[in-house]
Every structure is written in C-alpha cells, then in structure tokens.
Design a protein around this motif. Structure first.
Motif, PDB file in Angstrom:
ATOM      1  N   GLY A   1      10.159  -1.601   0.854  1.00  0.00           N
ATOM      2  CA  GLY A   1       9.889  -0.668   1.932  1.00  0.00           C
ATOM      3  C   GLY A   1      11.064   0.153   2.423  1.00  0.00           C
ATOM      4  O   GLY A   1      10.879   1.069   3.214  1.00  0.00           O
ATOM      5  N   ARG A   2      12.247  -0.116   1.979  1.00  0.00           N
ATOM      6  CA  ARG A   2      13.407   0.556   2.568  1.00  0.00           C
ATOM      7  C   ARG A   2      13.510   2.025   2.197  1.00  0.00           C
ATOM      8  O   ARG A   2      14.110   2.807   2.914  1.00  0.00           O
ATOM      9  CB  ARG A   2      14.695  -0.169   2.219  1.00  0.00           C
ATOM     10  N   ARG A   3      12.935   2.418   1.079  1.00  0.00           N
ATOM     11  CA  ARG A   3      12.996   3.820   0.666  1.00  0.00           C
ATOM     12  C   ARG A   3      11.720   4.576   1.023  1.00  0.00           C
ATOM     13  O   ARG A   3      11.486   5.673   0.545  1.00  0.00           O
ATOM     14  CB  ARG A   3      13.260   3.907  -0.841  1.00  0.00           C
ATOM     15  N   GLY A   4      10.885   3.967   1.840  1.00  0.00           N
ATOM     16  CA  GLY A   4       9.658   4.621   2.277  1.00  0.00           C
ATOM     17  C   GLY A   4       8.563   4.691   1.226  1.00  0.00           C
ATOM     18  O   GLY A   4       7.634   5.479   1.351  1.00  0.00           O
ATOM     19  N   GLU A   5       8.647   3.853   0.192  1.00  0.00           N
ATOM     20  CA  GLU A   5       7.644   3.894  -0.877  1.00  0.00           C
ATOM     21  C   GLU A   5       6.371   3.131  -0.520  1.00  0.00           C
ATOM     22  O   GLU A   5       5.395   3.183  -1.257  1.00  0.00           O
ATOM     23  CB  GLU A   5       8.214   3.374  -2.204  1.00  0.00           C
ATOM     24  N   SER A   6       6.390   2.399   0.594  1.00  0.00           N
ATOM     25  CA  SER A   6       5.219   1.625   0.996  1.00  0.00           C
ATOM     26  C   SER A   6       4.802   1.997   2.412  1.00  0.00           C
ATOM     27  O   SER A   6       5.640   2.166   3.297  1.00  0.00           O
ATOM     28  CB  SER A   6       5.522   0.126   0.953  1.00  0.00           C
ATOM     29  N   ASP A   7       3.491   2.106   2.602  1.00  0.00           N
ATOM     30  CA  ASP A   7       2.938   2.361   3.922  1.00  0.00           C
ATOM     31  C   ASP A   7       2.711   1.042   4.662  1.00  0.00           C
ATOM     32  O   ASP A   7       2.813   0.981   5.877  1.00  0.00           O
ATOM     33  CB  ASP A   7       1.611   3.123   3.768  1.00  0.00           C
ATOM     34  N   ALA A   8       2.380  -0.025   3.910  1.00  0.00           N
ATOM     35  CA  ALA A   8       2.122  -1.340   4.495  1.00  0.00           C
ATOM     36  C   ALA A   8       2.447  -2.419   3.468  1.00  0.00           C
ATOM     37  O   ALA A   8       2.372  -2.185   2.265  1.00  0.00           O
ATOM     38  CB  ALA A   8       0.663  -1.456   4.924  1.00  0.00           C
TER      39      ALA A   8
ATOM     40  N   ARG B   1       0.870  -1.171   0.000  1.00  0.00           N
ATOM     41  CA  ARG B   1       0.000   0.000   0.000  1.00  0.00           C
ATOM     42  C   ARG B   1       0.905   1.217   0.000  1.00  0.00           C
ATOM     43  O   ARG B   1       1.783   1.352   0.850  1.00  0.00           O
ATOM     44  CB  ARG B   1      -0.903   0.001   1.224  1.00  0.00           C
ATOM     45  N   GLU B   2       0.688   2.088  -0.956  1.00  0.00           N
ATOM     46  CA  GLU B   2       1.558   3.253  -1.118  1.00  0.00           C
ATOM     47  C   GLU B   2       1.363   4.270  -0.005  1.00  0.00           C
ATOM     48  O   GLU B   2       2.328   4.826   0.502  1.00  0.00           O
ATOM     49  CB  GLU B   2       1.280   3.899  -2.475  1.00  0.00           C
ATOM     50  N   ARG B   3       0.106   4.530   0.363  1.00  0.00           N
ATOM     51  CA  ARG B   3      -0.170   5.466   1.453  1.00  0.00           C
ATOM     52  C   ARG B   3      -1.462   5.049   2.146  1.00  0.00           C
ATOM     53  O   ARG B   3      -2.301   4.371   1.558  1.00  0.00           O
ATOM     54  CB  ARG B   3      -0.241   6.899   0.951  1.00  0.00           C
ATOM     55  N   ALA B   4      -1.631   5.490   3.370  1.00  0.00           N
ATOM     56  CA  ALA B   4      -2.808   5.136   4.159  1.00  0.00           C
ATOM     57  C   ALA B   4      -4.078   5.527   3.413  1.00  0.00           C
ATOM     58  O   ALA B   4      -4.164   6.606   2.838  1.00  0.00           O
ATOM     59  CB  ALA B   4      -2.760   5.829   5.508  1.00  0.00           C
ATOM     60  N   GLY B   5      -5.036   4.618   3.401  1.00  0.00           N
ATOM     61  CA  GLY B   5      -6.302   4.869   2.731  1.00  0.00           C
ATOM     62  C   GLY B   5      -6.372   4.357   1.303  1.00  0.00           C
ATOM     63  O   GLY B   5      -7.455   4.224   0.748  1.00  0.00           O
TER      64      GLY B   5
END
Length: 94
Positions: free
Chosen positions: A40-47, A10-14
């Motif tokens: 996920g290491r570069r912050g591209e995923s929220d979950a 998931r890219e961002r919440a919601g």
C-alpha cells in the motif's frame, strides 16, 4: 515465533479483492505494518484484508447436491428428466 498472514488487496473502489501474497509477522500489529508497507505504500491498493493463514479454509470437495445439470449444455435431456419425473409420480405411460 512468526505467523503466516495472507494479504488480499483491492486495486480500486468497486473492483474485487484479490490475493496479493503472504507475509511473516509475529502478531497482527506487525502484520498490518508489513502489509501496508508491501502492498500500500505506493498507492497501488485501495483496501487491504489481512487474514491469519490458519483462518483460511480450503474447500476441495464439491458434491452435486443441487443437481444443476440444466446449466451444462451437454448434461440436460428434457425427455429423460420428464420420464424420471413421471416414474416418480407413478404416471408412466405404457
């Protein structure tokens, strides 16, 4: 022996989860490490969701059990449906 794991992110919440790709790992612990590193290491995923490939079920046959023709513009004739309903009820007008 390595297992194939499917990764959903998931890219961002919601937002909705989307299939990100597949990874090979000997067990769930390594699969989680690989998935975090890859997606996920570069912050591209929220979950992330991690699923063994054999747990994914394919649905390839769709039976029209509910007969929802009224949802299609070209598939619903009210006169025909009323005639069928009257025939089933035994009230067909002659």
């Amino acid at each position: 022996m390595s297992l194939v794991w499917e990764v959903f992110r998931r890219e961002r919440a919601g937002s909705a989860m989307q299939h990100a790709g597949s990874i090979l790992a000997p067990d769930e612990r390594f699969a989680e490490i690989y998935a975090r590193e890859q997606y996920g290491r570069r912050g591209e995923s929220d979950a992330l969701w991690l699923v063994p490939r054999e747990a994914v079920a394919e649905i390839d046959r769709f039976v029209d059990e509910f007969d929802l023709k009224y949802r299609r513009v070209d598939g619903y004739s009210i006169k025909e449906r009323l005639k069928e309903a009257r025939e089933r009820a035994g009230t067909v007008e002659g």
